[in-house]
Design a protein around this motif. Structure first.
Motif, short mmCIF file in Angstrom:
data_model
loop_
_atom_site.label_atom_id
_atom_site.label_comp_id
_atom_site.label_asym_id
_atom_site.label_seq_id
_atom_site.Cartn_x
_atom_site.Cartn_y
_atom_site.Cartn_z
N LEU A 300 0.84 -1.21 0.00
CA LEU A 300 0.00 0.00 0.00
C LEU A 300 0.88 1.26 0.00
N ALA A 301 1.96 1.23 0.77
CA ALA A 301 2.82 2.41 0.87
C ALA A 301 3.50 2.70 -0.46
N ALA A 302 3.73 1.65 -1.27
CA ALA A 302 4.42 1.85 -2.54
C ALA A 302 3.45 2.24 -3.66
N ALA A 303 2.15 2.23 -3.37
CA ALA A 303 1.14 2.49 -4.42
C ALA A 303 0.94 3.99 -4.63
N ASN A 304 0.47 4.32 -5.86
CA ASN A 304 0.07 5.71 -6.12
C ASN A 304 -1.43 5.87 -5.95
N LYS A 305 -2.14 4.83 -6.37
CA LYS A 305 -3.60 4.93 -6.42
C LYS A 305 -4.21 3.69 -5.75
N VAL A 306 -5.02 3.92 -4.72
CA VAL A 306 -5.64 2.80 -3.99
C VAL A 306 -7.16 3.01 -3.99
N VAL A 307 -7.90 1.94 -4.27
CA VAL A 307 -9.36 2.02 -4.12
C VAL A 307 -9.76 1.04 -3.02
N ILE A 308 -10.43 1.56 -2.00
CA ILE A 308 -10.90 0.70 -0.91
C ILE A 308 -12.35 0.33 -1.19
N VAL A 309 -12.64 -0.98 -1.11
CA VAL A 309 -14.01 -1.45 -1.35
C VAL A 309 -14.55 -2.06 -0.06
N PRO A 310 -15.41 -1.34 0.65
CA PRO A 310 -15.94 -1.90 1.90
C PRO A 310 -17.20 -2.74 1.65
N GLY A 311 -17.46 -3.66 2.57
CA GLY A 311 -18.65 -4.50 2.46
C GLY A 311 -19.18 -4.85 3.84
N TYR A 312 -20.05 -5.84 3.85
CA TYR A 312 -20.73 -6.23 5.10
C TYR A 312 -19.76 -6.49 6.24
N GLY A 313 -18.60 -7.13 5.92
CA GLY A 313 -17.62 -7.48 6.96
C GLY A 313 -17.09 -6.24 7.69
N MET A 314 -16.93 -5.11 6.96
CA MET A 314 -16.46 -3.89 7.63
C MET A 314 -17.53 -3.43 8.64
N ALA A 315 -18.79 -3.61 8.26
CA ALA A 315 -19.89 -3.19 9.14
C ALA A 315 -19.93 -4.05 10.40
N VAL A 316 -19.83 -5.39 10.23
CA VAL A 316 -19.90 -6.27 11.40
C VAL A 316 -18.73 -6.01 12.34
N ALA A 317 -17.55 -5.80 11.73
CA ALA A 317 -16.36 -5.60 12.56
C ALA A 317 -16.31 -4.18 13.14
N GLN A 318 -17.21 -3.31 12.67
CA GLN A 318 -17.18 -1.89 13.08
C GLN A 318 -15.79 -1.30 12.82
N ALA A 319 -15.29 -1.57 11.60
CA ALA A 319 -13.91 -1.20 11.29
C ALA A 319 -13.80 0.19 10.67
N GLN A 320 -14.92 0.92 10.55
CA GLN A 320 -14.89 2.19 9.79
C GLN A 320 -13.90 3.22 10.34
N HIS A 321 -13.72 3.24 11.68
CA HIS A 321 -12.81 4.25 12.23
C HIS A 321 -11.35 3.87 11.94
N LYS A 322 -11.06 2.55 11.96
CA LYS A 322 -9.71 2.10 11.60
C LYS A 322 -9.46 2.39 10.12
N VAL A 323 -10.53 2.23 9.30
CA VAL A 323 -10.40 2.50 7.87
C VAL A 323 -10.07 3.99 7.68
N ARG A 324 -10.67 4.83 8.49
CA ARG A 324 -10.37 6.27 8.43
C ARG A 324 -8.88 6.50 8.75
N GLU A 325 -8.37 5.78 9.77
CA GLU A 325 -6.95 5.94 10.11
C GLU A 325 -6.06 5.50 8.95
N LEU A 326 -6.49 4.42 8.28
CA LEU A 326 -5.72 3.93 7.12
C LEU A 326 -5.74 4.99 6.02
N TYR A 327 -6.93 5.56 5.78
CA TYR A 327 -7.07 6.61 4.77
C TYR A 327 -6.12 7.77 5.09
N ASP A 328 -6.10 8.19 6.37
CA ASP A 328 -5.23 9.30 6.78
C ASP A 328 -3.76 8.95 6.56
N ALA A 329 -3.39 7.72 7.00
CA ALA A 329 -1.98 7.31 6.91
C ALA A 329 -1.52 7.29 5.45
#
Ligand code: NAP
Length: 465
Positions: A300-329
Motif C-alpha cells: 500500500l505504501a508503494a502504491a500511487n492509487k488505492v481504491v478501498i471497497v468496503p462491504g458487510y464485513g467492515m460493518a460487522v467488525a465496526q472497522a470504519q474508524h480504523k479505515v479512516r486511520e488507514l485513509y489518513d496514513a
C-alpha cells in the motif's frame, strides 16, 4: 363552535407542516451531505403528527392513549439501539407493528360502520385490511429469517406459487363480495385470516439474501395500507405519509433489484440462495496466496492509487474508524485513496455511506460503482474490506452463477487485489468467489478491524515509503 373551528384550523396547519417536513426529509435523505437534516426533519414531522393527533377534538379520554404512549416508548426505545447490521430486521419489526395497528383500526372501523358501509369505504377498508394483515405476518417472517431464528434458505414445493396466488385471489374475491354487500358480516374475518396466512406463505420460498429487498417491498405495502387508513379516518396526513412510504418503498425495492440484476418476480418467486450449502462447500479446495499486515502495508505504501471497497464485513467488525486511520496514513504519504461503493454492499442501501460518513471520510472520496469502475485498470491496489458478492467476477462471466448479470465492482482489473476477510467462507449469496484464486490476489486473513489496525500500525511504525 368558534373554538372548534380554531382547533380544527390548528390541527390542519400542524398536519400541513408535518407533511411538508416528511417530503423534505425524503429529499434531504437522498444525499449524505444533507442526510442528518433529513432525519431531523422526519423526527420533527412525526412529533408534530403525534401532537396534532392528540389535539383532535374527537378524543374524550386520554387514559388509553397515555397507556399506548408508554407501551410504544418501552418497545421503541430499545429498538433504536440495535446494531446497524440488524437494521433490516428492526425495520421489518416496525412494519409489523404499523401493519398490526392498521389492521386493528380497519377492523374496528368496519364493525363500527357495518352493515351500512358505503361501497367506496368498503373498498378502502378491504385494501387496508388485506395489505395490513399480509404485511404483519410477512414482516415478522422476514425479521425472523434475517435474525436467523427461522431458516434462511428458501423452502419450496411443487405448485407453491399457484397455492400462494390462489390464497390472495380468494381474499380478493371475498373482499369483492363484501363491497357488493357489506351486510355479509360473517365473511369479514376471512379478509384478515387469509392474508395473514398468505404473508407467511409468501416469505417461505424467499431466501435470506433477498430479505432486504422484500422488507423494502413490505415497507411499500405498509405505506399503502396506511394511506388507505387515511381515507377511512378522513386523515390527510396519513394519506400523504402513507403514499410517500408506499412510493419510496417501491422505488427502493426496484433500485435494489436492479443493482442485483434481478427482476421483481425473480426476487419474489425465484427461491434465490437454494444452492448455498453445496456452492460454499467447494471453496476450500483451490489454492490462494495470503499475506501479512506488514507485507500489505509495504504494498500500500508503494502504491500511487488505492481504491478501498468496503462491504458487510467492515460493518460487522465496526472497522470504519480504523479505515479512516488507514485513509489518513496513506493520504499523508501522498497516496490517492478513493472508496468504491456498490449499491447493495452491506445489508441495506446506503449502509457503507452511513458508516464511512460516521468516520468522517470526505463525501467526495466515496464513489458509486458506475463512477469508480472505469478507474480500476489504472489502480495499483484494490483493497477489499469485508466485501465479497459485490466483487465476484463470476457475475460477469459465469452464466451458471446465481448472481450472473449482477453489476459488480471491477476490482479484478486492478494491478493488485487485497482482500481482508476471516476465512474462505462465502458471502450472503452463498457462492464461491473466483477472485480469491487469481494470481494478482492476496488474501489478508483476519478480522477487518484488527487487520486494518495492524496495517495502520505498520505504516506509522516502520516507515515504509
Ligand atoms: P457479503 O457478500 O455478504 O460478504 C461479506 C464478507 O465479509 C463475507 O464473505 C465474510 O467473510 C466477511 N466478514 C464477515 N465478518 C467479518 C469480519 N468481522 N471481518 C472481516 N471480514 C468479515 O457482503 P457484500 O459484498 O457487502 O455484499 C452484500 C450482499 O448482500 C450481496 O449479496 C447483496 O446482494 C446482498 N443484499 C444487500 C442488500 C443491500 O441493500 N445492501 C440488499 C439485499 C441483498 P468471512 O466470514 O470469511 O470473514
Amino acid at each position: 363552535m368558534r373554538a372548534l373551528l380554531n382547533s380544527q384550523l390548528l390541527l390542519e396547519t400542524i398536519y400541513l407542516i408535518a407533511s411538508m417536513l416528511f417530503i423534505l426529509s425524503l429529499k434531504w435523505l437522498s444525499s449524505p451531505a444533507s442526510a442528518r437534516r433529513g432525519v431531523r426533519a422526519g423526527e420533527i414531522g412525526m412529533l408534530l403528527a403525534v401532537v396534532g393527533t392528540l389535539l383532535h377534538h374527537g378524543i374524550v379520554d386520554y387514559t388509553w392513549i397515555a397507556i399506548a404512549l408508554v407501551l410504544g416508548t418501552v418497545i421503541g426505545v430499545p429498538l433504536g439501539f440495535v446494531q446497524m447490521t440488524a437494521v433490516p430486521q428492526r425495520t421489518a419489526l416496525s412494519h409489523a407493528f404499523g401493519a398490526l395497528c392498521v389492521t386493528l383500526v380497519g377492523t374496528a372501523e368496519f364493525y363500527l360502520r357495518a352493515p351500512a358501509v358505503p361501497k367506496f369505504m368498503m373498498v378502502v377498508l378491504s385494501l387496508e385490511i388485506i395489505l395490513g394483515s399480509l404485511t404483519l405476518t410477512g414482516s415478522l417472517m422476514a425479521a425472523g429469517k434475517l435474525q436467523e431464528v427461522l431458516p434462511q434458505r428458501p423452502i419450496t414445493y411443487k405448485g407453491q406459487n399457484l397455492v400462494n396466488l390462489s390464497l390472495l385471489g380468494i381474499a380478493i374475491i371475498v373482499a369483492v363480495l363484501l363491497v357488493l354487500d357489506p351486510s355479509r358480516m360473517s365473511l369479514f374475518p376471512l379478509i384478515i385470516v387469509i392474508p395473514l396466512i398468505f404473508g407467511v406463505m409468501m416469505i417461505v420460498p424467499i431466501g435470506g439474501a433477498d430479505m432486504p429487498t422484500v422488507i423494502s417491498l413490505l415497507n411499500s405495502y405498509a405505506g399503502l395500507s396506511a394511506a388507505a387508513m387515511g381515507f377511512v379516518l378522513d386523515n390527510k396526513l396519513l394519506i400523504v405519509a402513507g403514499a410517500l412510504d408506499g412510493a419510496s418503498g417501491f422505488i427502493l425495492s426496484v433500485n435494489m433489484s436492479k443493482a442485483m440484476n434481478r427482476s421483481f418476480s425473480n426476487v419474489l418467486f425465484g427461491a434465490f440462495g437454494q444452492e448455498q450449502a453445496t456452492a460454499a462447500g467447494k471453496v476450500e479446495a483451490k489454492p490462494v496466496r495470503s499475506a501479512t499486515a506488514e507485507e500489505a502495508a509495504a504494498i500500500l505504501a508503494a502504491a500511487n492509487k488505492v481504491v478501498i471497497v468496503p462491504g458487510y464485513g467492515m460493518a460487522v467488525a465496526q472497522a470504519q474508524h480504523k479505515v479512516r486511520e488507514l485513509y489518513d496514513a496513506l493520504t499523508k504519504r501522498g497516496v490517492d485513496v478513493k472508496f468504491g461503493i456498490h449499491p447493495v454492499a452491506g445489508r441495506m442501501p446506503g449502509h457503507m455511506n452511513v458508516l464511512l460518513a460516521e468516520a468522517d471520510i470526505p463525501y467526495d472520496k466515496l464513489l458509486d460503482m458506475d463512477e469508480i469502475n472505469g478507474d480500476f485498470p489504472q489502480t495499483d491496489v484494490a483493497l477489499i474490506i469485508g466485501a465479497n458478492d459485490v466483487t465476484n467476477p463470476a457475475a460477469r462471466s459465469d452464466t451458471t452463477s446465481p448472481i450472473y448479470g449482477m453489476p459488480i465492482l471491477d476490482v479484478d482489473k486492478a494491478r493488485t487485489v487485497m482482500v481482508i476477510k476471516r476465512s474462505m467462507a462465502a458471502g450472503f449469496a452463498g457462492i464461491e468467489n473466483p477472485l480469491y484464486h487469481l494470481d494478482r490476489t492476496l488474501m489478508l486473513f483476519g478480522d477487518a478491524k484488527g487487520f486494518v489496525g495492524n496495517i495502520v500500525r505498520e505504516l506509522s511504525g516502520a516507515g515504509h515509503s
